[in-house]
Design a protein around this motif. Structure first.
Motif, PDB file in Angstrom:
ATOM      1  N   MET A   1     -51.422 -31.233 -56.922  1.00 51.54           N
ATOM      2  CA  MET A   1     -50.238 -31.160 -56.098  1.00 51.54           C
ATOM      3  C   MET A   1     -50.576 -31.615 -54.697  1.00 51.54           C
ATOM      4  O   MET A   1     -51.710 -31.537 -54.275  1.00 51.54           O
ATOM      5  N   ARG A   2     -49.592 -32.052 -54.008  1.00 54.09           N
ATOM      6  CA  ARG A   2     -49.804 -32.617 -52.684  1.00 54.09           C
ATOM      7  C   ARG A   2     -49.408 -31.611 -51.612  1.00 54.09           C
ATOM      8  O   ARG A   2     -48.259 -31.192 -51.553  1.00 54.09           O
ATOM      9  N   GLU A   3     -50.349 -31.218 -50.789  1.00 56.73           N
ATOM     10  CA  GLU A   3     -50.109 -30.185 -49.794  1.00 56.73           C
ATOM     11  C   GLU A   3     -49.141 -30.598 -48.694  1.00 56.73           C
ATOM     12  O   GLU A   3     -48.455 -29.768 -48.137  1.00 56.73           O
ATOM     13  N   GLU A   4     -49.089 -31.868 -48.334  1.00 56.39           N
ATOM     14  CA  GLU A   4     -48.262 -32.300 -47.220  1.00 56.39           C
ATOM     15  C   GLU A   4     -47.058 -33.125 -47.686  1.00 56.39           C
ATOM     16  O   GLU A   4     -46.604 -34.020 -46.996  1.00 56.39           O
ATOM     17  N   ASP A   5     -46.550 -32.813 -48.834  1.00 56.54           N
ATOM     18  CA  ASP A   5     -45.406 -33.523 -49.387  1.00 56.54           C
ATOM     19  C   ASP A   5     -44.142 -32.835 -48.924  1.00 56.54           C
ATOM     20  O   ASP A   5     -43.846 -31.719 -49.333  1.00 56.54           O
ATOM     21  N   HIS A   6     -43.383 -33.499 -48.063  1.00 55.80           N
ATOM     22  CA  HIS A   6     -42.166 -32.896 -47.524  1.00 55.80           C
ATOM     23  C   HIS A   6     -40.996 -33.000 -48.494  1.00 55.80           C
ATOM     24  O   HIS A   6     -40.000 -32.308 -48.340  1.00 55.80           O
ATOM     25  N   ARG A   7     -41.104 -33.848 -49.499  1.00 60.60           N
ATOM     26  CA  ARG A   7     -40.050 -33.966 -50.508  1.00 60.60           C
ATOM     27  C   ARG A   7     -40.169 -32.857 -51.550  1.00 60.60           C
ATOM     28  O   ARG A   7     -39.189 -32.481 -52.183  1.00 60.60           O
ATOM     29  N   CYS A   8     -41.369 -32.395 -51.757  1.00 60.16           N
ATOM     30  CA  CYS A   8     -41.613 -31.339 -52.744  1.00 60.16           C
ATOM     31  C   CYS A   8     -42.646 -30.379 -52.146  1.00 60.16           C
ATOM     32  O   CYS A   8     -43.851 -30.545 -52.355  1.00 60.16           O
ATOM     33  N   PRO A   9     -42.201 -29.391 -51.367  1.00 59.94           N
ATOM     34  CA  PRO A   9     -43.126 -28.470 -50.711  1.00 59.94           C
ATOM     35  C   PRO A   9     -44.060 -27.783 -51.704  1.00 59.94           C
ATOM     36  O   PRO A   9     -43.698 -27.542 -52.862  1.00 59.94           O
ATOM     37  N   ILE A  10     -45.251 -27.461 -51.243  1.00 62.13           N
ATOM     38  CA  ILE A  10     -46.276 -26.880 -52.114  1.00 62.13           C
ATOM     39  C   ILE A  10     -45.777 -25.602 -52.788  1.00 62.13           C
ATOM     40  O   ILE A  10     -46.123 -25.333 -53.940  1.00 62.13           O
ATOM     41  N   GLY A  11     -44.929 -24.844 -52.106  1.00 63.48           N
ATOM     42  CA  GLY A  11     -44.391 -23.619 -52.710  1.00 63.48           C
ATOM     43  C   GLY A  11     -43.592 -23.899 -53.972  1.00 63.48           C
ATOM     44  O   GLY A  11     -43.659 -23.141 -54.946  1.00 63.48           O
ATOM     45  N   GLN A  12     -42.838 -24.995 -53.985  1.00 66.18           N
ATOM     46  CA  GLN A  12     -42.092 -25.369 -55.181  1.00 66.18           C
ATOM     47  C   GLN A  12     -43.041 -25.756 -56.311  1.00 66.18           C
ATOM     48  O   GLN A  12     -42.803 -25.428 -57.470  1.00 66.18           O
ATOM     49  N   SER A  13     -44.105 -26.445 -55.956  1.00 64.87           N
ATOM     50  CA  SER A  13     -45.096 -26.837 -56.959  1.00 64.87           C
ATOM     51  C   SER A  13     -45.763 -25.615 -57.567  1.00 64.87           C
ATOM     52  O   SER A  13     -45.984 -25.547 -58.777  1.00 64.87           O
ATOM     53  N   GLU A  14     -46.069 -24.638 -56.726  1.00 61.71           N
ATOM     54  CA  GLU A  14     -46.696 -23.406 -57.213  1.00 61.71           C
ATOM     55  C   GLU A  14     -45.756 -22.640 -58.132  1.00 61.71           C
ATOM     56  O   GLU A  14     -46.185 -22.087 -59.151  1.00 61.71           O
ATOM     57  N   LYS A  15     -44.473 -22.596 -57.792  1.00 66.46           N
ATOM     58  CA  LYS A  15     -43.494 -21.910 -58.644  1.00 66.46           C
ATOM     59  C   LYS A  15     -43.350 -22.608 -59.996  1.00 66.46           C
ATOM     60  O   LYS A  15     -43.282 -21.945 -61.037  1.00 66.46           O
ATOM     61  N   LEU A  16     -43.311 -23.924 -59.991  1.00 63.06           N
ATOM     62  CA  LEU A  16     -43.230 -24.672 -61.249  1.00 63.06           C
ATOM     63  C   LEU A  16     -44.464 -24.404 -62.097  1.00 63.06           C
ATOM     64  O   LEU A  16     -44.356 -24.153 -63.296  1.00 63.06           O
ATOM     65  N   PHE A  17     -45.632 -24.454 -61.490  1.00 64.51           N
ATOM     66  CA  PHE A  17     -46.874 -24.185 -62.212  1.00 64.51           C
ATOM     67  C   PHE A  17     -46.841 -22.793 -62.837  1.00 64.51           C
ATOM     68  O   PHE A  17     -47.154 -22.627 -64.026  1.00 64.51           O
ATOM     69  N   ALA A  18     -46.450 -21.790 -62.059  1.00 67.29           N
ATOM     70  CA  ALA A  18     -46.397 -20.416 -62.576  1.00 67.29           C
ATOM     71  C   ALA A  18     -45.428 -20.308 -63.750  1.00 67.29           C
ATOM     72  O   ALA A  18     -45.724 -19.637 -64.742  1.00 67.29           O
ATOM     73  N   ALA A  19     -44.284 -20.970 -63.658  1.00 65.88           N
ATOM     74  CA  ALA A  19     -43.303 -20.933 -64.754  1.00 65.88           C
ATOM     75  C   ALA A  19     -43.870 -21.595 -66.007  1.00 65.88           C
ATOM     76  O   ALA A  19     -43.666 -21.098 -67.120  1.00 65.88           O
ATOM     77  N   LEU A  20     -44.576 -22.701 -65.840  1.00 66.23           N
ATOM     78  CA  LEU A  20     -45.177 -23.374 -66.995  1.00 66.23           C
ATOM     79  C   LEU A  20     -46.251 -22.510 -67.643  1.00 66.23           C
ATOM     80  O   LEU A  20     -46.351 -22.436 -68.867  1.00 66.23           O
ATOM     81  N   VAL A  21     -47.053 -21.844 -66.828  1.00 66.76           N
ATOM     82  CA  VAL A  21     -48.078 -20.940 -67.366  1.00 66.76           C
ATOM     83  C   VAL A  21     -47.420 -19.816 -68.145  1.00 66.76           C
ATOM     84  O   VAL A  21     -47.821 -19.492 -69.268  1.00 66.76           O
ATOM     85  N   ARG A  22     -46.385 -19.207 -67.554  1.00 65.65           N
ATOM     86  CA  ARG A  22     -45.689 -18.100 -68.226  1.00 65.65           C
ATOM     87  C   ARG A  22     -45.053 -18.529 -69.542  1.00 65.65           C
ATOM     88  O   ARG A  22     -45.010 -17.764 -70.498  1.00 65.65           O
ATOM     89  N   SER A  23     -44.573 -19.755 -69.606  1.00 62.83           N
ATOM     90  CA  SER A  23     -43.914 -20.212 -70.829  1.00 62.83           C
ATOM     91  C   SER A  23     -44.902 -20.318 -71.986  1.00 62.83           C
ATOM     92  O   SER A  23     -44.523 -20.142 -73.140  1.00 62.83           O
ATOM     93  N   GLY A  24     -46.147 -20.624 -71.669  1.00 63.29           N
ATOM     94  CA  GLY A  24     -47.171 -20.739 -72.704  1.00 63.29           C
ATOM     95  C   GLY A  24     -46.957 -21.899 -73.663  1.00 63.29           C
ATOM     96  O   GLY A  24     -47.598 -21.972 -74.700  1.00 63.29           O
ATOM     97  N   LYS A  25     -46.064 -22.814 -73.337  1.00 65.90           N
ATOM     98  CA  LYS A  25     -45.734 -23.902 -74.256  1.00 65.90           C
ATOM     99  C   LYS A  25     -46.571 -25.160 -74.056  1.00 65.90           C
ATOM    100  O   LYS A  25     -46.555 -26.042 -74.905  1.00 65.90           O
ATOM    101  N   ALA A  26     -47.274 -25.229 -72.925  1.00 65.10           N
ATOM    102  CA  ALA A  26     -48.066 -26.430 -72.659  1.00 65.10           C
ATOM    103  C   ALA A  26     -49.279 -26.056 -71.817  1.00 65.10           C
ATOM    104  O   ALA A  26     -49.189 -25.187 -70.955  1.00 65.10           O
TER     105      ALA A  26
END
Length: 70
Positions: A1-26
């Protein structure tokens, strides 16, 4: 993930990652590129671009080839 991405803040990336981990599908892995932005693959630090592209190729070979084999 890109720390200085203003189009996709790191917090959004972390939330997506956490959701993917929780889903256990990939299988997922979170990788940060310090100083990177949304165009890391084209304009990022050379070592980051090499790493990013190697990981992308590795993923395609692992998961797409697996799909074709059945």
């Amino acid at each position: 993930m890109r720390e200085e991405d203003h189009r996709c803040p790191i917090g959004q990336s972390e939330k997506l990652f956490a959701a993917l981990v929780r889903s256990g599908k990939a299988p997922v892995e979170f990788i940060r590129f310090p100083g990177g932005d949304h165009h890391l693959a084209e304009h990022g630090k050379p070592s980051h671009r090499v790493f990013y592209n190697h990981r992308l190729i590795e993923w395609v070979e692992r998961y797409c080839a697996k799909e074709r084999r059945g």
